[in-house]
Design a protein around this motif. Structure first.
Motif, PDB file in Angstrom:
ATOM      1  N   ARG A 195      -0.983  -1.376  -6.062  1.00 43.70           N
ATOM      2  CA  ARG A 195      -1.801  -1.903  -6.874  1.00 43.70           C
ATOM      3  C   ARG A 195      -1.522  -1.306  -8.364  1.00 43.70           C
ATOM      4  NH1 ARG A 195      -7.856  -2.217  -4.230  1.00 43.70           N
ATOM      5  NH2 ARG A 195      -7.496   0.065  -3.640  1.00 43.70           N
ATOM      6  N   ASP A 201      -1.510  -6.666  -5.468  1.00 44.44           N
ATOM      7  CA  ASP A 201      -2.908  -6.451  -4.926  1.00 44.44           C
ATOM      8  C   ASP A 201      -3.273  -7.668  -3.897  1.00 44.44           C
ATOM      9  OD1 ASP A 201      -5.351  -6.785  -4.284  1.00 44.44           O
ATOM     10  OD2 ASP A 201      -6.283  -6.383  -6.390  1.00 44.44           O
ATOM     11  N   VAL A 202      -2.952  -7.190  -2.582  1.00 46.19           N
ATOM     12  CA  VAL A 202      -2.944  -8.328  -1.647  1.00 46.19           C
ATOM     13  C   VAL A 202      -4.016  -9.117  -1.442  1.00 46.19           C
ATOM     14  CG1 VAL A 202      -1.279  -6.752  -0.064  1.00 46.19           C
ATOM     15  CG2 VAL A 202      -3.780  -6.610   0.329  1.00 46.19           C
ATOM     16  N   ILE A 235       0.037   6.827   4.495  1.00 47.83           N
ATOM     17  CA  ILE A 235       1.140   6.151   5.616  1.00 47.83           C
ATOM     18  C   ILE A 235       1.978   5.400   4.701  1.00 47.83           C
ATOM     19  CG2 ILE A 235       1.596   5.244   7.690  1.00 47.83           C
ATOM     20  CD1 ILE A 235      -1.586   5.697   8.311  1.00 47.83           C
ATOM     21  N   VAL A 288      -4.940   9.776  11.693  1.00 44.38           N
ATOM     22  CA  VAL A 288      -4.075  10.209  10.614  1.00 44.38           C
ATOM     23  C   VAL A 288      -4.649  10.855   9.356  1.00 44.38           C
ATOM     24  CG1 VAL A 288      -1.753   9.916   9.317  1.00 44.38           C
ATOM     25  CG2 VAL A 288      -2.323   8.137  11.135  1.00 44.38           C
ATOM     26  N   ASN A 291       0.681  -2.616   5.368  1.00 40.88           N
ATOM     27  CA  ASN A 291       0.358  -1.368   5.534  1.00 40.88           C
ATOM     28  C   ASN A 291      -1.031  -1.282   4.727  1.00 40.88           C
ATOM     29  OD1 ASN A 291       0.096   1.868   5.824  1.00 40.88           O
ATOM     30  ND2 ASN A 291       0.221   1.371   3.766  1.00 40.88           N
ATOM     31  N   GLY A 314       0.830  -1.369  -0.102  1.00 47.86           N
ATOM     32  CA  GLY A 314       0.083   0.111   0.050  1.00 47.86           C
ATOM     33  C   GLY A 314       0.595   1.253   0.192  1.00 47.86           C
ATOM     34  N   THR A 347      -5.172  11.183   5.879  1.00 47.81           N
ATOM     35  CA  THR A 347      -4.851  10.549   4.785  1.00 47.81           C
ATOM     36  C   THR A 347      -6.076  10.547   4.109  1.00 47.81           C
ATOM     37  OG1 THR A 347      -5.379   8.541   5.763  1.00 47.81           O
ATOM     38  CG2 THR A 347      -3.177   9.153   5.756  1.00 47.81           C
ATOM     39  N   SER A 356       1.251   3.465  -2.464  1.00 43.50           N
ATOM     40  CA  SER A 356       1.086   4.544  -3.468  1.00 43.50           C
ATOM     41  C   SER A 356       0.536   5.837  -2.648  1.00 43.50           C
ATOM     42  CB  SER A 356      -0.028   4.034  -4.122  1.00 43.50           C
ATOM     43  OG  SER A 356      -1.088   3.654  -3.530  1.00 43.50           O
ATOM     44  N   ARG A 357       0.203   5.869  -1.432  1.00 41.52           N
ATOM     45  CA  ARG A 357      -0.435   7.027  -0.955  1.00 41.52           C
ATOM     46  C   ARG A 357      -0.463   6.876   0.681  1.00 41.52           C
ATOM     47  NH1 ARG A 357      -6.364   6.417  -0.723  1.00 41.52           N
ATOM     48  NH2 ARG A 357      -6.721   4.257  -1.866  1.00 41.52           N
ATOM     49  N   TYR A 359     -15.145  -2.310   9.630  1.00 33.77           N
ATOM     50  CA  TYR A 359     -13.744  -2.175   9.855  1.00 33.77           C
ATOM     51  C   TYR A 359     -13.218  -2.690  11.185  1.00 33.77           C
ATOM     52  CZ  TYR A 359      -9.481   0.709   9.909  1.00 33.77           C
ATOM     53  OH  TYR A 359      -8.208   1.305   9.819  1.00 33.77           O
TER      54      TYR A 359
HETATM   55  N1  LIG Z   1      -5.668   6.968   8.464  1.00 33.00           N
HETATM   56  C1  LIG Z   1      -6.003   6.594   9.461  1.00 33.00           C
HETATM   57  O1  LIG Z   1      -6.254   7.532  10.344  1.00 33.00           O
HETATM   58  C2  LIG Z   1      -5.716   5.071  10.126  1.00 33.00           C
HETATM   59  C3  LIG Z   1      -6.022   4.831  11.433  1.00 33.00           C
HETATM   60  C4  LIG Z   1      -5.995   3.510  11.880  1.00 33.00           C
HETATM   61  C5  LIG Z   1      -5.465   2.554  10.946  1.00 33.00           C
HETATM   62  N2  LIG Z   1      -5.069   2.784   9.626  1.00 33.00           N
HETATM   63  C6  LIG Z   1      -4.565   1.833   8.851  1.00 33.00           C
HETATM   64  O2  LIG Z   1      -3.413   2.432   8.102  1.00 33.00           O
HETATM   65  C7  LIG Z   1      -3.157   1.659   6.852  1.00 33.00           C
HETATM   66  C8  LIG Z   1      -2.852   3.042   5.810  1.00 33.00           C
HETATM   67  O3  LIG Z   1      -4.022   3.633   5.966  1.00 33.00           O
HETATM   68  P1  LIG Z   1      -4.078   5.256   5.216  1.00 33.00           P
HETATM   69  O4  LIG Z   1      -4.686   6.063   6.100  1.00 33.00           O
HETATM   70  O5  LIG Z   1      -2.616   5.632   4.553  1.00 33.00           O
HETATM   71  O6  LIG Z   1      -4.927   4.904   4.083  1.00 33.00           O
HETATM   72  P2  LIG Z   1      -5.038   5.263   2.425  1.00 33.00           P
HETATM   73  O7  LIG Z   1      -4.526   6.735   2.335  1.00 33.00           O
HETATM   74  O8  LIG Z   1      -6.576   5.220   2.201  1.00 33.00           O
HETATM   75  O9  LIG Z   1      -4.190   4.363   1.639  1.00 33.00           O
HETATM   76  C9  LIG Z   1      -4.499   2.806   1.804  1.00 33.00           C
HETATM   77  C10 LIG Z   1      -3.408   2.370   0.915  1.00 33.00           C
HETATM   78  O10 LIG Z   1      -3.719   0.848   0.778  1.00 33.00           O
HETATM   79  C11 LIG Z   1      -3.672   0.329  -0.531  1.00 33.00           C
HETATM   80  N3  LIG Z   1      -4.523  -0.735  -0.827  1.00 33.00           N
HETATM   81  C12 LIG Z   1      -5.876  -0.770  -0.530  1.00 33.00           C
HETATM   82  N4  LIG Z   1      -6.295  -2.098  -0.917  1.00 33.00           N
HETATM   83  C13 LIG Z   1      -5.234  -2.585  -1.332  1.00 33.00           C
HETATM   84  C14 LIG Z   1      -5.100  -4.023  -1.692  1.00 33.00           C
HETATM   85  N5  LIG Z   1      -6.073  -4.750  -2.123  1.00 33.00           N
HETATM   86  N6  LIG Z   1      -3.774  -4.442  -2.238  1.00 33.00           N
HETATM   87  C15 LIG Z   1      -2.811  -3.709  -2.061  1.00 33.00           C
HETATM   88  N7  LIG Z   1      -2.913  -2.191  -1.580  1.00 33.00           N
HETATM   89  C16 LIG Z   1      -3.838  -1.927  -1.420  1.00 33.00           C
HETATM   90  C17 LIG Z   1      -4.150   1.701  -1.279  1.00 33.00           C
HETATM   91  O11 LIG Z   1      -3.669   1.607  -2.626  1.00 33.00           O
HETATM   92  P3  LIG Z   1      -4.678   2.258  -3.852  1.00 33.00           P
HETATM   93  O12 LIG Z   1      -3.902   3.488  -4.017  1.00 33.00           O
HETATM   94  O13 LIG Z   1      -4.269   1.368  -5.136  1.00 33.00           O
HETATM   95  O14 LIG Z   1      -6.058   2.278  -3.517  1.00 33.00           O
HETATM   96  C18 LIG Z   1      -3.377   2.559  -0.267  1.00 33.00           C
HETATM   97  O15 LIG Z   1      -2.008   2.698  -1.063  1.00 33.00           O
HETATM   98  C19 LIG Z   1      -4.290   0.966   6.554  1.00 33.00           C
HETATM   99  O16 LIG Z   1      -4.043  -0.528   7.137  1.00 33.00           O
HETATM  100  C20 LIG Z   1      -5.445   1.701   7.649  1.00 33.00           C
HETATM  101  O17 LIG Z   1      -6.359   0.572   7.744  1.00 33.00           O
HETATM  102  C21 LIG Z   1      -5.283   4.209   9.241  1.00 33.00           C
END
Ligand SMILES: NC(=O)c1ccc[n+]([C@@H]2O[C@H](COP(=O)([O-])OP(=O)(O)OC[C@H]3O[C@@H](n4cnc5c(N)ncnc54)[C@H](OP(=O)(O)O)[C@@H]3O)[C@@H](O)[C@H]2O)c1
Length: 231
Positions: A33, A58-59, A13, A186, A83, A8, A188, A10-11, A153
């Motif tokens: 992905r 793609d996981v 965290i 965070v 991640n 993950g 994002t 691409s964007r 979730y």
């Molecule tokens: N942001 C928060 O406040 C928060 C809080 C608690 C936990 N988290 C966890 O932290 C992690 C990162 O979150 P984030 O906030 O950075 O989210 P985000 O900005 O939505 O980014 C999610 C990342 O996961 C990738 N992804 C989604 N489905 C995938 C798949 N099937 N195969 C491979 N990559 C995939 C996305 O790729 P694409 O660009 O291709 O869609 C993107 O790179 C996640 O596990 C999330 O649950 C986040």
């Protein structure tokens, strides 16, 4: 040179993890992905003289994970960083459950990290640091659960916590340190612009805790600032 694989990337965290480990000179397998659309990630890789490579992953798809495994082969991975994740359905509550979205969240958030463990456990065991990290969420803590919503979730993150606890019991015997993290709330795409902390603070905090992990942390659930989170 220390090696890390990030899913993950691409964007959000994940991209910030790549930025920070790159700044520290790590060898990074940065997985996303759609590499063709990951402009910021490709820029980091282009400036790294081959130290950062971008890989399609793609996981959700076993074939995709196996293709990545073939690309990486037996190279040791000091850190495997699960991640990638999805929200599935925001605010899902009784009377409003999207079962297809729930299924999708379980495939990505629970089975995705396990697919990665199955494919890359040997690479982690073969490394110097042997750290297997999963970005979970405090929303998956059963001990802290007081809400009445976000069933989709929360249940996916509670499930991946259990998966990683079992993996910790399994791989701990080979010296692997399996630790789950809450990254904070965070700013994002997932966390939204009103969230508490930046990606820099989240990834920076987690990196510091990862660097200090010892075998005593195998099977732990930690906050981005190092605090212990109850299961
Ligand atoms: N942001 C928060 O406040 C928060 C809080 C608690 C936990 N988290 C966890 O932290 C992690 C990162 O979150 P984030 O906030 O950075 O989210 P985000 O900005 O939505 O980014 C999610 C990342 O996961 C990738 N992804 C989604 N489905 C995938 C798949 N099937 N195969 C491979 N990559 C995939 C996305 O790729 P694409 O660009 O291709 O869609 C993107 O790179 C996640 O596990 C999330 O649950 C986040």
């Amino acid at each position: 040179m220390q090696n890390i694989l990030v899913t993950g990337a691409s964007r959000g965290i994940g991209l910030e993890f790549v930025r920070q480990y790159d700044a520290d000179g790590w060898r990074i397998f940065a997985c996303c992905r759609t590499p063709g659309q990951a402009a910021e990630l490709n820029d980091i890789a282009a400036a790294s003289a081959g130290r950062v490579s971008v890989h399609q992953l793609d996981v959700d798809q076993t074939e995709s994970v196996l293709t990545l495994k073939a690309e990486i082969g037996d190279q040791p991975l000091d850190v495997l960083l699960n991640n990638a994740g999805v929200m599935g359905q925001r605010n899902a509550a009784r009377g409003d459950i999207d079962y297809n979205a729930w299924q999708g969240a379980m495939v990505t958030n629970v089975m995705g990290p396990m697919r990665m463990v199955e494919a890359f456990a040997d690479n982690v065991v073969a490394s110097a640091q042997k750290k297997l990290i999963t970005i979970s969420s405090r929303m998956g803590s059963i001990g802290e659960a007081a809400a009445t919503n976000s069933i989709v979730y929360r249940s996916s993150k509670a499930a991946v916590n259990m998966v990683m606890k079992i993996v910790a019991n399994d791989l701990g015997a080979q010296g692997v340190i399996v630790t789950s993290f809450h990254p904070g709330w965070v700013r994002t795409d997932m966390g939204g612009s009103a969230a508490d902390i930046s990606v820099e603070e989240s990834a920076g905090g987690i990196r510091q805790v990862i660097a200090e992990l010892s075998t005593a942390d195998n099977g732990a659930f930690r906050n981005y600032d190092g605090g212990v989170i109850q299961w």
